[in-house]
Every structure is written in structure tokens, then in C-alpha cells.
Design a protein around this motif. Structure first.
Motif, PDB file in Angstrom:
ATOM      1  N   LYS A 306       0.835  -1.196   0.000  1.00 12.80           N
ATOM      2  CA  LYS A 306       0.000   0.000   0.000  1.00 12.80           C
ATOM      3  C   LYS A 306       0.868   1.243   0.000  1.00 12.80           C
ATOM      4  N   GLY A 307       0.297   2.330  -0.447  1.00 14.83           N
ATOM      5  CA  GLY A 307       0.983   3.597  -0.346  1.00 14.83           C
ATOM      6  C   GLY A 307       1.098   3.990   1.120  1.00 14.83           C
ATOM      7  N   SER A 308       2.300   4.329   1.560  1.00 16.22           N
ATOM      8  CA  SER A 308       2.486   4.698   2.963  1.00 16.22           C
ATOM      9  C   SER A 308       1.814   6.027   3.250  1.00 16.22           C
ATOM     10  N   MET A 309       1.945   6.957   2.336  1.00 16.92           N
ATOM     11  CA  MET A 309       1.235   8.222   2.390  1.00 16.92           C
ATOM     12  C   MET A 309       1.343   8.859   1.020  1.00 16.92           C
ATOM     13  N   PHE A 310       0.545   9.898   0.806  1.00 16.44           N
ATOM     14  CA  PHE A 310       0.389  10.464  -0.537  1.00 16.44           C
ATOM     15  C   PHE A 310       0.482  11.978  -0.492  1.00 16.44           C
ATOM     16  N   LEU A 311       0.634  12.563  -1.675  1.00 11.26           N
ATOM     17  CA  LEU A 311       0.490  13.998  -1.848  1.00 11.26           C
ATOM     18  C   LEU A 311      -0.700  14.259  -2.760  1.00 11.26           C
ATOM     19  N   SER A 312      -1.579  15.146  -2.330  1.00 10.47           N
ATOM     20  CA  SER A 312      -2.717  15.582  -3.131  1.00 10.47           C
ATOM     21  C   SER A 312      -2.668  17.096  -3.260  1.00 10.47           C
ATOM     22  N   ALA A 313      -3.461  17.621  -4.182  1.00 14.47           N
ATOM     23  CA  ALA A 313      -3.576  19.070  -4.333  1.00 14.47           C
ATOM     24  C   ALA A 313      -5.047  19.449  -4.302  1.00 14.47           C
ATOM     25  N   SER A 314      -5.337  20.616  -3.778  1.00 11.73           N
ATOM     26  CA  SER A 314      -6.710  21.099  -3.734  1.00 11.73           C
ATOM     27  C   SER A 314      -7.238  21.330  -5.146  1.00 11.73           C
ATOM     28  N   ALA A 315      -8.466  20.915  -5.373  1.00 16.90           N
ATOM     29  CA  ALA A 315      -9.084  21.108  -6.686  1.00 16.90           C
ATOM     30  C   ALA A 315      -9.273  22.589  -7.013  1.00 16.90           C
ATOM     31  N   GLU A 316      -9.319  23.436  -5.991  1.00 18.39           N
ATOM     32  CA  GLU A 316      -9.572  24.859  -6.197  1.00 18.39           C
ATOM     33  C   GLU A 316      -8.319  25.714  -6.004  1.00 18.39           C
ATOM     34  N   THR A 317      -7.149  25.068  -5.975  1.00 15.27           N
ATOM     35  CA  THR A 317      -5.939  25.873  -5.866  1.00 15.27           C
ATOM     36  C   THR A 317      -5.854  26.872  -7.017  1.00 15.27           C
ATOM     37  N   GLU A 318      -5.368  28.070  -6.735  1.00 14.95           N
ATOM     38  CA  GLU A 318      -5.197  29.069  -7.785  1.00 14.95           C
ATOM     39  C   GLU A 318      -3.956  28.800  -8.630  1.00 14.95           C
ATOM     40  N   HIS A 319      -3.146  27.831  -8.175  1.00 14.53           N
ATOM     41  CA  HIS A 319      -1.884  27.554  -8.851  1.00 14.53           C
ATOM     42  C   HIS A 319      -1.704  26.063  -9.098  1.00 14.53           C
ATOM     43  N   PRO A 320      -2.565  25.461  -9.928  1.00 16.05           N
ATOM     44  CA  PRO A 320      -2.490  24.006 -10.142  1.00 16.05           C
ATOM     45  C   PRO A 320      -1.167  23.555 -10.746  1.00 16.05           C
ATOM     46  N   GLU A 321      -0.611  24.323 -11.679  1.00 14.08           N
ATOM     47  CA  GLU A 321       0.629  23.889 -12.323  1.00 14.08           C
ATOM     48  C   GLU A 321       1.803  23.954 -11.346  1.00 14.08           C
ATOM     49  N   ALA A 322       1.826  24.980 -10.520  1.00 16.21           N
ATOM     50  CA  ALA A 322       2.895  25.085  -9.522  1.00 16.21           C
ATOM     51  C   ALA A 322       2.769  23.970  -8.493  1.00 16.21           C
ATOM     52  N   ALA A 323       1.528  23.663  -8.106  1.00 19.50           N
ATOM     53  CA  ALA A 323       1.310  22.588  -7.132  1.00 19.50           C
ATOM     54  C   ALA A 323       1.780  21.250  -7.699  1.00 19.50           C
ATOM     55  N   LYS A 324       1.459  20.996  -8.955  1.00 18.51           N
ATOM     56  CA  LYS A 324       1.892  19.745  -9.580  1.00 18.51           C
ATOM     57  C   LYS A 324       3.415  19.698  -9.747  1.00 18.51           C
TER      58      LYS A 324
END
Length: 426
Positions: A306-324
Motif C-alpha cells: 500500500k501507499g504509505s502516504m500520498f500527496l494531493s492538491a486542492s481542486a480549487e488551488t489558484e496555482h495548479p501547475e505550480a502545485a503539480k
């Protein structure tokens, strides 16, 4: 660029299931064409905080137009706080995510689709653990597998052989537990209850069943719940487990202070990557064992990666490309991998993993070898947990405790537990 960090104080009062997750990350400031500020939240130990701060600094140096502000604390209160932030339209841009909450947030359209983050160097199990009907909404930082930890020195002092984990059964496990308890005059116990809900999941998977279905419905039957609780109750009655009072008082302790970490138990159930922490806490030689099975064959013990832990991003972030971009750096760059090591699990990126494993030894090497061996044995994964799964640990543990104290029968507890779990999912 200096990373700005806010310490978390106090505890929020709302649960994920009680809030509507709406606008997120709206106060980050800056535009995509100018300087960008991202909020990133995570939980963990002091070591994890230090590692993460160093990774953030490395990312900012490589990406001078992006500042990452960290917000971190302990697991306790993390999810209540996150739910409160999301309800107020102020969720962080980047979120350290746990598998039991992925679908909780995904089903409320609160997570950004990260399908274009490069996972080509990941093991399949690591990728699928973060995928829902909405796409890849959580990228795995590392992978783990459940193990029965054995304190080799305790076994030797008790004059009991460490079980052969390639062939042992649950009856062998019970017998070894009882022998250690008897040999030490109850100064040290053989074992304690399995961690939940993983213990119950393993029990079911060994019999070709699951705790819940792909569609998020409860798959557990009253009969199987009865069998599981009955086995736990018998181990307490036969002396393999400590008293109900002792179990109840020590359940919530972290690995460092747990009975196993304090050399008060010969065996304990833990994720393989916790071996380093447990070895340091106990000061003893520890050995990760494959879980007991009904078949007496470790390849049929129901284990999964299993994944030990993950990274997610908010769907409403103003900066999706920077978050990714930040998530991509965290999971794929060898620089971040070198800093993080195995602290968040055996790296999901196989190239990063190869580099990290060049420098590990001792308990870390044992944990890595164990996980790699499990990876070779399994070819399936557990479905992404349904909304409500985060309540399973408390429900199962509560009914198990009632059985251990003798306040109810295993049959009554099984029926009530199944109905409560079913109600939680519905």
C-alpha cells in the motif's frame, strides 16, 4: 528563499464527513505569470518536519518564482483541522494525504486530478492506491507492507524459538505467544491484538475475502467477524495476550512507547518501515516476519503493498501547475529522495528507490528487503477505502475491547460491529 512555517495550535471540531468541501486554496496570492505562494500541510515526527523543510528549500532554490509555506503538526487533530480549513474555503494547495481519506475528499470533488504528474517509474501498486473514478488524485510518496515484528532478544531470553515465518499458522502464532508469556512469568507478553483495521483485513484476505468491495460496500459478514473476535478473545483467555486493562491503557501509544517498542512484548504488528523507529526505541534486535496464515504458506497470507502516504492538491488551488510541479519534484527528484530516504516508506519511484537503497543498512535494510519480498509475492491491491473508512479503527477496536473485558459475547459483538460498520459506510 526562506521557507515560512506555521506551527499548528489547538484542535478543530469538525469531521470530514460533516462538512461540504468547497473552495480551496483561495488565499495563496500571486498569479501563474508572477511569483507564486503555495500552502503545504503535513503531519509527522520531528525528523519528518526537518526533512520536509529541507526538501522545500531545495525546491524553492530550483524554482525561484515559487514559495512554499509549510503548516505541520501531529496526526492528532490533522484531519479535523483540514476539514475546517476546507469548509472555510482555506484548504492548503498541497496536502499530505492518507489512503483512508482519499475517497472522502475525492467524492466531494475537493482534489485536483494529478494524472499528468509523471508516475512512469512507479510500481503499479503505488499508482493505483491513489486512483479513484475522478482520476489520479493522490500520488504515493512510498510503499509499505504489514509485518509481524519479532524481538529476537526477548525470544532468546524466554528460551522460545522465533517462528518460521514461511510456514507458520495462526495456531503457531498463538502457541508462540503463550510460551513467551509463561516463560517470562508474565513479565513480558507474547503479543497483543493486531492493529485495526489492517488485522481484520489480513484475516479476511487470507480466506479470499475483503473488508469492503470495489463499490465501497461492506463485505464483512457476521460469521467472519465472529471468527476474528473469537480468536482474539481466546488469545487473551489462554494467556498469549496481556490483560484487557493493559491492552486498553496502551492501545493509543505511539511506536516509541508501545509495549513492543518498550520490550514488553515479543511480537507486535506494524508497518515494515516502522522497524527503524521500533529498533531505536527498544534497543533490541528486531526481525520483520511475514504474517501468519491459515494455509501455513507466507505466499497465501493476504499481504498487500500500500501507499504509505500520498500527496494531493486542492481542486480549487489558484496555482495548479505550480502545485503539480512541487509534487513532481517531491516524488521524482533524486535530491528529494536523498533527503527523505525511507522516512515516508520505501520510495514509490523505483529509480529514486535504487539510489536510496545504496546507503541503507541495519533495520532500514531489513525493512526494504522485507517489502521487496512482499512485492514479489503479491499481484493485487486493496481497493481505495470508501468514505467512512476512517471510522473503522475506532469501531472495530471498541467492540474488540468489549470482548476482551468479557462485557459481551463474541457473537453479540460481531453482530453489532458489522451493523455499525455498514451504517458508517451508508
Amino acid at each position: 528563499m526562506v521557507t515560512k512555517t506555521r506551527w499548528i495550535r489547538g484542535a478543530a471540531l469538525l469531521s470530514v464527513g460533516a462538512v461540504a468541501l468547497t473552495a480551496c486554496g483561495g488565499n495563496s496570492g500571486g498569479g501563474e505569470d508572477g511569483d507564486v505562494t503555495l500552502q503545504f500541510t503535513w503531519w509527522g515526527s520531528d525528523v519528518r518536519h526537518e526533512n520536509t523543510e529541507e526538501i522545500i528549500a531545495a525546491f524553492e532554490e530550483e524554482n525561484p518564482g515559487i514559495t512554499v509555506e509549510g503548516e505541520y503538526g501531529a496526526w492528532s487533530g490533522y484531519w479535523d483541522r483540514l476539514a475546517t480549513q476546507a469548509a472555510g474555503g482555506d484548504a492548503p494547495d498541497i496536502i499530505q494525504m492518507d489512503e483512508q481519506y482519499i475517497r472522502e475528499y475525492s467524492d466531494r470533488n475537493a482534489l485536483l486530478d494529478l494524472s499528468d504528474v509523471d508516475t512512469s517509474s512507479f510500481a503499479d501498486a503505488a499508482v493505483e492506491g491513489g486512483r479513484t473514478d475522478d482520476g489520479l488524485v493522490a500520488v504515493s510518496l512510498g510503499v509499505v507492507s504489514l509485518a509481524t515484528m519479532a524481538n529476537v532478544e526477548v525470544f532468546e531470553e524466554a528460551g522460545v524459538e522465533v517462528p518460521d515465518d514461511s510456514t507458520w499458522t495462526w495456531e503457531d502464532y498463538a502457541e508462540a505467544s503463550q510460551k513467551v508469556t509463561e516463560a517470562t512469568g508474565k513479565d513480558i507478553y507474547g503479543a497483543g491484538p493486531q492493529g485495526e483495521p489492517m488485522g481484520l483485513q489480513i484475516w479476511l484476505r487470507q480466506q479470499g475475502e475483503e473488508l469492503f468491495t470495489e463499490d465501497g460496500e461492506l463485505a464483512l459478514t457476521k460469521d467472519k467477524a465472529h471468527e476474528y473476535l473469537d480468536f482474539t478473545g481466546r488469545l487473551r483467555q489462554d494467556g498469549g495476550f496481556p490483560s484487557a486493562d493493559y491492552i486498553s491503557e496502551t492501545r493509543e501509544l505511539g511506536p516509541d512507547n508501545s509495549p513492543f517498542g518498550s520490550n514488553e512484548m515479543a511480537m507486535g504488528t506494524a508497518w515494515a518501515t516502522q522497524l527503524t523507529t521500533l529498533a531505536k526505541a527498544s534497543g533490541s534486535e528486531l526481525q520483520p516476519l511475514h504474517l501468519p496464515s491459515f494455509a501455513g504458506d507466507f505466499s497465501e497470507n493476504g499481504a498487500w503493498i500500500k501507499g504509505s502516504m500520498f500527496l494531493s492538491a486542492s481542486a480549487e488551488t489558484e496555482h495548479p501547475e505550480a502545485a503539480k510541479k512541487f509534487i513532481e519534484f517531491f516524488v521524482n527528484s533524486k535530491e528529494a529522495g536523498e533527503i527523505n530516504g525511507m522516512e515516508r516508506g520505501l520510495p514509490a519511484n523505483l529509480d529514486v528507490r535504487e539510489m536510496v537503497l545504496e546507503d541503507v543498512s541495519g533495520p532500514e535494510q531489513k525493512a526494504a528487503d522485507f517489502i521487496a519480498e512482499v512485492e514479489q509475492q503479491v499481484d493485487d491491491t486493496v481497493p481505495v477505502p470508501p468514505p467512512g473508512f476512517s471510522d473503522f479503527m475506532g469501531i472495530i477496536t471498541r467492540h474488540e475491547t468489549e470482548v476482551l473485558f468479557g462485557r459481551t459475547t463474541t457473537e453479540e459483538a460481531a453482530g453489532e460491529m458489522v451493523e455499525e460498520l455498514k451504517s458508517t459506510l451508508e
